[in-house]
Scaffold this motif. Structure first.
Motif, short mmCIF file in Angstrom:
data_model
loop_
_atom_site.label_atom_id
_atom_site.label_comp_id
_atom_site.label_asym_id
_atom_site.label_seq_id
_atom_site.Cartn_x
_atom_site.Cartn_y
_atom_site.Cartn_z
N ILE A 46 0.82 -1.16 -0.03
CA ILE A 46 -0.07 -0.21 0.08
C ILE A 46 0.96 1.21 0.21
O ILE A 46 1.69 1.52 0.72
N SER A 47 0.70 2.19 -0.91
CA SER A 47 1.50 3.27 -1.09
C SER A 47 0.36 4.46 -1.17
O SER A 47 -0.57 4.32 -1.68
N GLY A 48 1.00 5.87 -0.96
CA GLY A 48 0.35 6.92 -1.26
C GLY A 48 0.46 7.42 -2.52
O GLY A 48 1.38 6.92 -3.37
N LEU A 49 -0.43 8.33 -3.03
CA LEU A 49 -0.34 8.88 -4.24
C LEU A 49 1.08 9.75 -4.37
O LEU A 49 1.21 10.29 -3.39
N PRO A 55 7.02 11.17 -0.70
CA PRO A 55 5.96 10.44 -0.39
C PRO A 55 6.30 9.55 0.67
O PRO A 55 7.38 8.96 0.65
N PRO A 56 5.40 9.16 1.46
CA PRO A 56 5.76 8.12 2.77
C PRO A 56 6.20 6.66 1.92
O PRO A 56 5.68 6.48 0.92
N GLU A 57 6.85 5.88 2.70
CA GLU A 57 7.16 4.72 2.47
C GLU A 57 6.14 3.77 2.13
O GLU A 57 5.32 3.71 2.93
N ARG A 92 -4.92 9.06 0.38
CA ARG A 92 -5.27 8.61 -1.18
C ARG A 92 -4.11 7.57 -1.45
O ARG A 92 -3.20 7.83 -1.54
N ALA A 93 -4.58 6.50 -1.08
CA ALA A 93 -3.82 5.15 -1.14
C ALA A 93 -3.98 4.40 -2.40
O ALA A 93 -5.16 4.35 -3.17
#
Length: 121
Positions: A46-49, A55-57, A92-93
């Motif tokens: 799971i990652s952020g846009l 962006p977060p890891e 927003r993942a």
């Protein structure tokens, strides 16, 4: 294979800070026969846009970490995240779900948007 697009929105969305689960059966062919997942492994990333400079890891959950359970010959897949796991998921993942066969060959099975709802919303 680029993986089937399936957005986890609406009834599939998660509420940040609450447990979340997703269960499905992996099937194949015209007869929709469950795929034998014995000896397989899976991981959910799971990652952020990419809207910010940093962006977060990405967050990763897997059969190794105990967050995903595969049901062998029945083809069942169960993803279970607890309150702590969902607390750090970005607003927003995006997600990607990978399945590795018994020989270790990994395939992107599913990908898409992951809906994240605030508990008080």
């Amino acid at each position: 294979m680029i993986g089937a697009r399936f957005d986890l929105l609406g009834k599939y969305a998660l509420v940040r800070g609450l447990p979340w689960s997703l269960d499905f059966v992996r099937k194949t062919g015209p007869a929709k026969t469950p795929v034998d997942l014995s000896g397989c492994a899976a991981r959910l990333v799971i990652s952020g846009l990419l809207e910010t400079a940093e962006p977060p890891e990405p967050l990763e959950f897997s059969t190794t970490s105990g967050h995903i359970t595969l049901g062998g010959a029945l083809g069942t897949v169960a993803v279970d995240l607890d309150e702590t796991d969902t607390a750090g998921i970005p607003d927003r993942a995006l997600y990607r779900f990978y399945l590795a066969d018994a020989l270790g060959k990994e395939t992107l099975l599913l990908r898409g948007r992951l809906g994240v709802i605030e508990e008080d919303a």
